[in-house]
Design an enzyme around this catalytic site. Structure first.
Site, mmCIF file in Angstrom:
data_model
loop_
_atom_site.group_PDB
_atom_site.id
_atom_site.type_symbol
_atom_site.label_atom_id
_atom_site.label_comp_id
_atom_site.label_asym_id
_atom_site.label_seq_id
_atom_site.Cartn_x
_atom_site.Cartn_y
_atom_site.Cartn_z
ATOM 1 N N SER A 191 0.801 -1.227 0.000
ATOM 2 C CA SER A 191 0.000 0.000 0.000
ATOM 3 C C SER A 191 0.829 1.270 0.000
ATOM 4 C CB SER A 191 -0.948 -0.002 1.196
ATOM 5 O OG SER A 191 -0.220 -0.001 2.407
ATOM 6 N N HIS A 219 -4.805 -3.519 -2.761
ATOM 7 C CA HIS A 219 -4.395 -2.572 -3.807
ATOM 8 C C HIS A 219 -4.200 -3.231 -5.166
ATOM 9 C CE1 HIS A 219 -3.885 0.849 -1.067
ATOM 10 N NE2 HIS A 219 -3.616 -0.098 -0.179
ATOM 11 N N LYS A 250 -11.464 0.483 -2.320
ATOM 12 C CA LYS A 250 -10.402 1.094 -3.126
ATOM 13 C C LYS A 250 -10.831 1.089 -4.594
ATOM 14 C CE LYS A 250 -7.247 0.979 0.574
ATOM 15 N NZ LYS A 250 -6.677 0.122 1.597
HETATM 16 C C1 LIG Z 1 -6.910 -0.097 3.021
HETATM 17 C C2 LIG Z 1 -6.348 -1.400 3.374
HETATM 18 C C3 LIG Z 1 -7.050 -2.276 4.203
HETATM 19 C C4 LIG Z 1 -8.297 -1.882 4.922
HETATM 20 O O1 LIG Z 1 -9.393 -1.826 4.094
HETATM 21 P P1 LIG Z 1 -10.617 -0.884 4.503
HETATM 22 O O2 LIG Z 1 -11.752 -1.402 3.741
HETATM 23 O O3 LIG Z 1 -10.211 0.503 4.126
HETATM 24 O O4 LIG Z 1 -10.792 -1.020 5.995
HETATM 25 C C5 LIG Z 1 -6.531 -3.530 4.399
HETATM 26 N N1 LIG Z 1 -5.367 -3.906 3.852
HETATM 27 C C6 LIG Z 1 -4.648 -3.075 3.079
HETATM 28 C C7 LIG Z 1 -3.368 -3.541 2.485
HETATM 29 C C8 LIG Z 1 -5.100 -1.791 2.826
HETATM 30 O O5 LIG Z 1 -4.386 -0.964 2.087
#
Ligand SMILES: *Cc1c(COP(=O)(O)O)cnc(C)c1O
Length: 407
Positions: A191, A219, A250
């Site tokens: 990330s 991601h 995302k």
């Molecule tokens: C953003 C993210 C999460 C969390 O996801 P949310 O739905 O925003 O709580 C988990 N793992 C990674 C690698 C992330 O970047």
């Protein structure tokens, strides 16, 4: 209230401030789009994870509105009481098909997924072997489980193998019977660095040592693989990874989290996953938006948006190089520009902000101390003109910043 309450908090806040680690919340008017208004200023943002520009897509917004109209504003209860509505079941069917997995389970978000899944499958005597740079939610999940946490250097396969050998030695009792479970944890696209895990090698190692593997595709989902399922699909490893998780917040443009795996695994999670059992089911609007996002990815528009995103990534990398910065060699919509010091990163971000460019400074504890960076994230909705503005701002920032701040 006790007199020391506020005083204690103020002291702690000033420590954070003095370390240049204070964070603040910026209120954005309107929607997740490249051009946004914050207060009285219009800025260009390179800060969101909405890689395909779906959060503001009319189809997703309409699906969310329709679901709220037809299924209610809230689910009314947890999944196991009376909160599982048709939208949840449909979303899970679609997620399983999208990921090419036998079954899927939806959570309120990715964070809740990790802290729900890990303590369900790991006990105190088990061992989690994790990449140094995995997301905080996975670390928290392991900590909650009480399992032994062993870290390997980022993407370092030799160190991973050493940890696996060590765990293998720990695992057998005097008669050679296996005692503990061993789980490897990694992200597929990291990330804060945007780089990729060597998934095939990791899979080979976990098979060699009889460990299990959980991959967070937060991601990668929507970006990689022919059907945009993620890096596991791209590398054709779907049948060799025990647990996949990810977020619907995302590239999928909505909100929510999910895990996929075998039917038995999902049935077991329903019994033991505390963030599922003790939490109100995701809202119908969020589920419907995610489903619309998945549907869109499966069609021509998904491919078009992916194509556009990678064109934006290539243009941006070229422009950044021309502006004197050296983005890492990986091709990814997450472009970290290494700075180092926390204060230097903040100063650079403030300099850009004054020029109406929103490029967040990422600092400890999101990354290690002294590894602060600007993190540019790109979406399919950025235009060439926007990228040129970004590059011009970054070029100027480089000229005013102390030399050592920009490597
Ligand atoms: C953003 C993210 C999460 C969390 O996801 P949310 O739905 O925003 O709580 C988990 N793992 C990674 C690698 C992330 O970047």
């Amino acid at each position: 209230m006790n007199a020391d309450w506020e005083k204690d908090l103020e002291e702690r806040l000033s420590e954070i401030r003095e370390a240049s680690l204070l964070r603040s919340i910026r209120v954005l008017e309107g929607m997740s789009e490249p051009r946004v208004r914050v207060g009285d200023r219009e800025v260009l943002q390179f800060a969101s994870n909405d890689y395909l520009g779906l959060a503001a897509h009319p189809l997703l917004r309409e699906a969310a509105a329709r679901a709220a109209r037809d299924h209610g504003a809230g689910a009314g209860a947890s999944r196991l009481i009376s909160g599982t509505l048709r939208v949840h079941a449909d979303l899970e069917d679609r997620l399983a098909a999208f990921k090419g997995a036998p079954a899927a389970l939806a959570f309120s978000n990715g964070y809740a997924t990790a802290v729900g899944v890990l303590p369900a499958i790991l006990d105190k005597q088990d061992i989690a072997i994790v990449d140094k740079r995995i997301h905080a939610c996975l670390v928290d999940g392991v900590r909650l489980s009480g399992a032994v946490l062993r870290v390997f250097a980022h993407n370092d396969l030799d160190q991973l193998e050493r940890r696996l050998k060590w765990a293998d030695g720990q695992r057998r009792d005097a008669s050679g019977r296996i005692q503990h479970r061993v789980l490897i944890l990694t992200e597929s696209v990291f990330s804060m660095d945007g780089d990729l895990a060597p998934l095939l090698n990791i899979v080979e190692l976990k098979e060699k040592y009889g460990a299990w593997l959980m991959v967070d595709e937060a991601h990668a989902t929507g970006l990689y693989g022919e059907r945009l399922g993620g890096l596991i699909e791209e590398f054709d490893l779907r049948d060799r990874v025990e647990i996949q998780m990810g977020t619907l917040g995302k590239a999928l443009g909505a909100s929510g989290g999910y895990v996929t795996g075998s039917r038995t695994f999902i049935d077991y999670l329903v019994q033991r996953s505390r963030s599922l059992v003790f939490s109100t089911a995701p809202s119908p609007a969020a589920c419907a938006a995610a489903q619309a996002g998945l549907e869109l990815l499966g069609g021509e528009e998904g491919q078009e948006r992916r194509f556009r995103l990678w064109a934006v990534v290539d243009q941006a990398r070229r422009l950044l190089l021309e502006s004197g910065w050296t983005p890492e060699a990986v091709r990814s919509p997450i472009i970290p520009l290494p700075v180092g010091g926390e204060k230097e990163a903040m100063d650079l971000a403030a300099f850009l902000w004054d020029r109406c460019l929103w490029v967040p400074a990422i600092r400890y504890p999101t990354v290690e101390r002294g590894k602060a960076r600007l993190r540019c994230s790109l979406t399919a909705s950025h235009t060439l003109a926007m990228l040129q503005l970004l590059a011009a701002g970054l070029k100027e920032a480089r000229q005013v910043a102390p030399k050592e701040a920009c490597s």
